[in-house]
Design an enzyme around this catalytic site. Structure first.
Site, PDB file in Angstrom:
ATOM      1  N   ASP A 200      60.704  22.352  -2.843  1.00 20.10           N
ATOM      2  CA  ASP A 200      60.137  23.604  -3.381  1.00 20.10           C
ATOM      3  C   ASP A 200      59.339  24.398  -2.356  1.00 20.10           C
ATOM      4  O   ASP A 200      58.484  25.184  -2.713  1.00 20.10           O
ATOM      5  CB  ASP A 200      59.277  23.312  -4.621  1.00 20.10           C
ATOM      6  CG  ASP A 200      57.880  22.846  -4.272  1.00 20.10           C
ATOM      7  OD1 ASP A 200      57.713  22.205  -3.218  1.00 20.10           O
ATOM      8  OD2 ASP A 200      56.961  23.152  -5.048  1.00 20.10           O
ATOM      9  N   GLU A 201      59.658  24.197  -1.087  1.00 25.16           N
ATOM     10  CA  GLU A 201      58.807  24.752  -0.048  1.00 25.16           C
ATOM     11  C   GLU A 201      59.655  25.257   1.111  1.00 25.16           C
ATOM     12  O   GLU A 201      60.591  24.581   1.533  1.00 25.16           O
ATOM     13  CB  GLU A 201      57.943  23.592   0.448  1.00 25.16           C
ATOM     14  CG  GLU A 201      56.627  23.892   1.010  1.00 25.16           C
ATOM     15  CD  GLU A 201      56.024  22.586   1.509  1.00 25.16           C
ATOM     16  OE1 GLU A 201      55.324  22.636   2.510  1.00 25.16           O
ATOM     17  OE2 GLU A 201      56.297  21.519   0.924  1.00 25.16           O
TER      18      GLU A 201
HETATM   19  N1  DCP Z   1      56.694  15.579  -6.294  1.00 28.32           N
HETATM   20  C1  DCP Z   1      56.862  14.236  -6.617  1.00 28.32           C
HETATM   21  N2  DCP Z   1      55.935  13.308  -6.210  1.00 28.32           N
HETATM   22  C2  DCP Z   1      54.855  13.696  -5.479  1.00 28.32           C
HETATM   23  C3  DCP Z   1      54.673  15.051  -5.146  1.00 28.32           C
HETATM   24  C4  DCP Z   1      55.624  15.976  -5.572  1.00 28.32           C
HETATM   25  O1  DCP Z   1      57.838  13.886  -7.267  1.00 28.32           O
HETATM   26  N3  DCP Z   1      53.954  12.789  -5.105  1.00 28.32           N
HETATM   27  C5  DCP Z   1      57.685  16.559  -6.771  1.00 28.32           C
HETATM   28  C6  DCP Z   1      57.226  17.182  -8.061  1.00 28.32           C
HETATM   29  C7  DCP Z   1      56.786  18.561  -7.666  1.00 28.32           C
HETATM   30  C8  DCP Z   1      57.639  18.865  -6.461  1.00 28.32           C
HETATM   31  O2  DCP Z   1      57.878  17.610  -5.840  1.00 28.32           O
HETATM   32  O3  DCP Z   1      56.981  19.487  -8.726  1.00 28.32           O
HETATM   33  C9  DCP Z   1      56.976  19.816  -5.497  1.00 28.32           C
HETATM   34  O4  DCP Z   1      55.801  19.257  -4.939  1.00 28.32           O
HETATM   35  P1  DCP Z   1      54.475  20.093  -4.751  1.00 28.32           P
HETATM   36  O5  DCP Z   1      53.553  19.258  -3.947  1.00 28.32           O
HETATM   37  O6  DCP Z   1      54.785  21.453  -4.251  1.00 28.32           O
HETATM   38  O7  DCP Z   1      53.853  20.175  -6.219  1.00 28.32           O
HETATM   39  P2  DCP Z   1      54.110  21.210  -7.375  1.00 28.32           P
HETATM   40  O8  DCP Z   1      55.126  22.242  -7.001  1.00 28.32           O
HETATM   41  O9  DCP Z   1      54.411  20.463  -8.616  1.00 28.32           O
HETATM   42  O10 DCP Z   1      52.702  21.895  -7.593  1.00 28.32           O
HETATM   43  P3  DCP Z   1      51.956  22.982  -6.663  1.00 28.32           P
HETATM   44  O11 DCP Z   1      52.849  23.281  -5.508  1.00 28.32           O
HETATM   45  O12 DCP Z   1      51.759  24.173  -7.552  1.00 28.32           O
HETATM   46  O13 DCP Z   1      50.676  22.352  -6.276  1.00 28.32           O
HETATM   47 MG    MG Z   2      54.947  23.255  -5.217  1.00 26.38          MG
END
Ligand code: DCP
Ligand code: MG
Length: 352
Positions: free
Chosen positions: A105-106
């Site tokens: 997602d990045e």
């Molecule tokens: N993810 C995972 N285990 C982790 C960290 C992340 O499975 N320890 C997965 C779930 C997240 C996705 O990867 O939705 C993207 O990670 P992010 O760190 O970008 O987290 P989010 O997008 O969920 O939240 P945000 O970016 O708003 O902090």
């Molecule tokens: Mg994220």
């Protein structure tokens, strides 16, 4: 010349996709769980509504439920998230070919000097919202390091611009742990030796002393503290990898079974390589044990390959060397990394 680098990260990605597919979940504390949704699972991500209670990624579900008993918990659906991720990345590539995907997602993007980077960031946010129904945070800066750190400070739905010249000033008050690569060990040393807490504290430490203490990593830290980073955008073609993995319904302890899965996945990877006219220089084995510890081990080949037999052979060899057969396996994967164009290597081999 000043570069315009965007760092984009989707907000609560898995949770947002789940809300998109089931609008009844919107606005609720939502936890997407990896593994079991009951006992031994962990939080993959939580919606911002659930984060208010202290729930965060990688936390055990038991703890998460204790903090936020009203949270709705759903199992992770990786195939669906990859599909949405690909839509986002495709949209980004419509904006510029200079896209470097760094995780599901990045991504980093570079906007050429003739265009307005901030306007591009706004347009991306609007398009991701309107066309894909997802939300993201973007920071615009003169390099990857500063844009990445900046992005994390304005989540969710943020847009932050750090003008060139303001890098050091922006970073100064932040804790030194915000620098990627400044992990626990580094931080403890920085604190013990120079009483470093913030990035400003780090910037005051003599660069030569940092180098003496940490070697190359010290040189990186000295630059990072000043917001200096020349690393280029590496587009997807160069970093692309092909992999297949399997999470078992029941943890596996038998070599025969693991090898059967490896063979199947190895064949799948070979097929995908052939379809994409690629060859791999590196074969990767991924193992996740029953307690969720995950290891990846790799072997780099002398000649790139897309040959099923060769890929299987190396995958089995990696399993033989690295699987601790006392421990049951819950996930097994085979990957092909370090990819090169098939035809390019033919030309290379002919030329040699
Ligand atoms: N993810 C995972 N285990 C982790 C960290 C992340 O499975 N320890 C997965 C779930 C997240 C996705 O990867 O939705 C993207 O990670 P992010 O760190 O970008 O987290 P989010 O997008 O969920 O939240 P945000 O970016 O708003 O902090
Ligand atoms: Mg994220």
């Amino acid at each position: 010349m000043t570069r315009q680098i965007l760092h984009l990260d989707l907000d609560a990605f898995y949770a947002t996709v789940e809300m998109l597919l089931n609008p009844a979940l919107r606005g609720k504390p939502l936890i997407v769980a990896m593994g079991d949704v009951n006992t031994r699972g962990v939080v993959a991500t939580a919606s911002y509504e659930a984060r208010k209670f202290g729930v965060h990624s990688a936390m055990g579900l038991r703890e998460a439920k204790r903090l936020c008993p009203q949270a709705i918990i759903v199992p992770a659906r990786h195939a669906i998230y990859s599909e949405h991720s690909q839509r986002v990345m495709n949209l980004l590539r419509e904006m510029t070919p200079l896209v470097e995907q760094v995780s599901i997602d990045e991504a980093y993007l570079e906007i050429e000097a003739a265009r307005d980077g901030v306007a591009a960031a706004r347009e991306i946010q609007h398009r991701i919202h309107d066309e894909l129904k997802l939300s993201c945070t973007i920071a615009v800066a003169s390099n990857k390091l500063v844009s990445k750190i900046a992005c994390n400070t304005v989540k969710p739905r943020g847009l932050l611009v750090i003008p060139h010249g303001d890098e050091e000033k922006f970073l100064a008050p932040l804790p030194v742990g915000k620098i990627p690569g400044a992990g626990n060990v580094t931080r403890a040393k920085l604190k013990a030796k120079w009483n470093v807490e913030t990035i400003a504290d780090l910037a005051r430490v003599n660069a030569d002393e940092l180098r003496a203490q940490f070697g190359k990593h010290g040189a990186y830290l000295a630059d990072a503290a000043r917001g200096v980073d020349d690393s280029p955008i590496v587009t997807d073609r160069a970093t692309k990898s092909i992999s297949q993995e399997n999470t078992f319904d029941r943890d596996v302890r038998t070599r025969d079974v693991l090898e059967k899965f490896l063979d199947e996945m190895g064949a799948g990877v070979a097929r995908e390589l052939a379809n994409e006219e690629l060859k791999a220089r590196t074969i990767v084995l991924k193992l996740r044990y029953e307690d969720f510890t995950t290891i990846t081990r790799q072997v780099t080949l002398r000649a790139p390959t897309a040959d099923e037999t060769i890929i299987r052979k190396h995958a089995r060899e990696l399993l033989r060397q690295h699987w601790d057969s006392q421990r049951a396996v819950r996930l097994l994967g085979v990957g092909a990394h370090n990819l090169v164009e098939r035809d390019a290597t033919w030309q290379l081999e002919l030329a040699l």
